[in-house]
Design an enzyme around this catalytic site. Structure first.
Site: not given
Ligand code: SF4
Length: 380
Positions: A40, A129, A147
């Site tokens: 990520e 996030y 996001d």
């Protein structure tokens, strides 16, 4: 989003989920939190197709957080080279070291990523996030993520005419209540995550945003959300999310390739506009109308009396964070050995630049950032 829409979303994802190195074939399986964190973080600001190879190489070299924590910054940068936004790599290493040190102190071995949002967000480089992604995808907690993909989907689905970054006064939800812009989006994200299947809703929305609800030409006919999407129903998909002013800033400057008589190149790691803390070529900003020759700023790095020759080596373009860079390259060959080099003042190169000299043959390894490597390519 209503439960029937979320059900359709899950069904769509099970049929359409792309095979990715960080995604197990069993979409319901909890993930390795370390792998979620790395993938990520790499995916922030970077395309999936680019991240794929980087991720595979990274996991081969640093398969777990303890291996990573033992690495040095130089090596970590090498594995990050080309992904840009080097602060992400630096933060990853700092976080790995912090988590491992805490594990040793608390006798929790092997070290693993924390399980609460508060603990995760206290770590370098982990924001709302990434914390949400780790908690939902790895630990299957009911935690939200937000996001760019989810922002685009929510903006269209609920016909939101503001962005999370807009001033609070614009942030009305569908009931007309003003909650602040970021909070209005997060509220929709939390709604989606308020389910034992939060992990799948989050990941499916990211995938949907990437492949179907794209910035341009969304494929509404193939979208599992089309039954509830306001922008689609009103034929206004092109209006959402609203356009934002470009945050990009232009930067024009010069990168210096200073070469000593004994074939060494000057590297600095402080006092530069970009790449703080990394070995880089000295660089400075100049105006659009800068004239040719040795700029005054360059003389902080060598003594003009010792210059054997200077050569203009063209220019290159590069992006660092919001900066759109156009950089000319100046090669300066000196008559003095690296150990004898001084600035034009006759004194040692200012310690604020943290200057070192690297052998030319080691340059590719020492300057582990694309900015310097592009400049060097113009010279050698
Ligand atoms: S229906 Fe179209 S605009 Fe709405 S979420 Fe789906 S792809 Fe996006």
């Amino acid at each position: 989003m209503e439960s029937n829409i979320l059900k359709r979303l899950r069904e769509w994802f099970k049929k359409n989920a792309a095979m990715l190195p960080w995604r197990p074939t069993d979409l319901d399986a909890p993930r390795d939190p370390y792998a979620v964190w790395i993938s990520e973080t790499m995916l922030q600001q970077t395309q999936v197709a680019t991240v794929r190879d980087y991720y595979i190489k990274w996991m081969k070299r640093f398969p777990d957080i303890e291996t990573l924590a033992k690495a040095n910054e130089e090596e970590v940068f090498r594995y990050w080279q080309g992904l840009g936004y080097y602060s992400r790599a630096r933060n990853i290493l700092r976080t790995a070291k912090t988590v491992c040190e805490q594990a040793v102190r608390q006798a929790h071995r092997p070290a693993t990523m924390p399980r609460t949002r508060k603990e995760l967000e206290a770590l370098p480089g982990i924001g709302a996030y990434t914390a949400g992604a780790i908690l939902s995808l790895a630990y299957h907690q009911r935690e939200a993520i937000l996001d760019g993909n989810l922002v685009r989907i929510f903006a269209r689905f609920y016909a939101l005419d503001f962005l999370p970054t807009d001033k609070a006064s614009a942030g009305k939800n569908t009931t007309g209540k003003n909650e602040g812009c970021a909070e209005a989006y997060w509220k929709y994200a939390r709604e989606v995550a308020d389910s034992p299947k939060a992990y799948m809703h989050n990941e499916a929305l990211m995938e949907l945003g990437r492949t179907v609800c794209k910035s341009k030409n969304p494929e509404c006919a193939n979208c599992p959300l089309s039954g509830g999407c306001r922008a689609f129903a009103e034929g206004r998909t092109g209006e959402f999310p609203p356009k934002r002013k470009s945050a990009q800033r232009e930067w024009r400057g010069t990168a210096l390739v200073v070469e000593s008589a004994d074939g060494k190149l000057l590297a600095v790691s402080a006092g530069q506009p970009f790449l703080a803390g990394q070995a880089t070529l000295p660089h400075f900003e100049h105006s659009r109308n800068a004239t040719a020759g040795i700029p005054a700023e360059a003389e902080a790095y060598f003594n003009a009396d010792n210059v054997v020759h200077t050569r203009e080596c063209g220019s290159f373009r590069h992006n660092i964070t919001v900066h759109k860079i156009e950089c000319r390259v100046l090669h300066v060959k000196l008559s003095t050995k690296a150990s004898k080099c001084v600035a034009s003042s006759g004194k040692k190169i200012d310690p604020q630049f943290n200057a070192t000299w690297v052998k030319k043959e080691d340059a590719a390894k020492a300057f582990a950032n694309s900015f310097s490597l592009k400049a060097l390519k113009n010279v050698f």
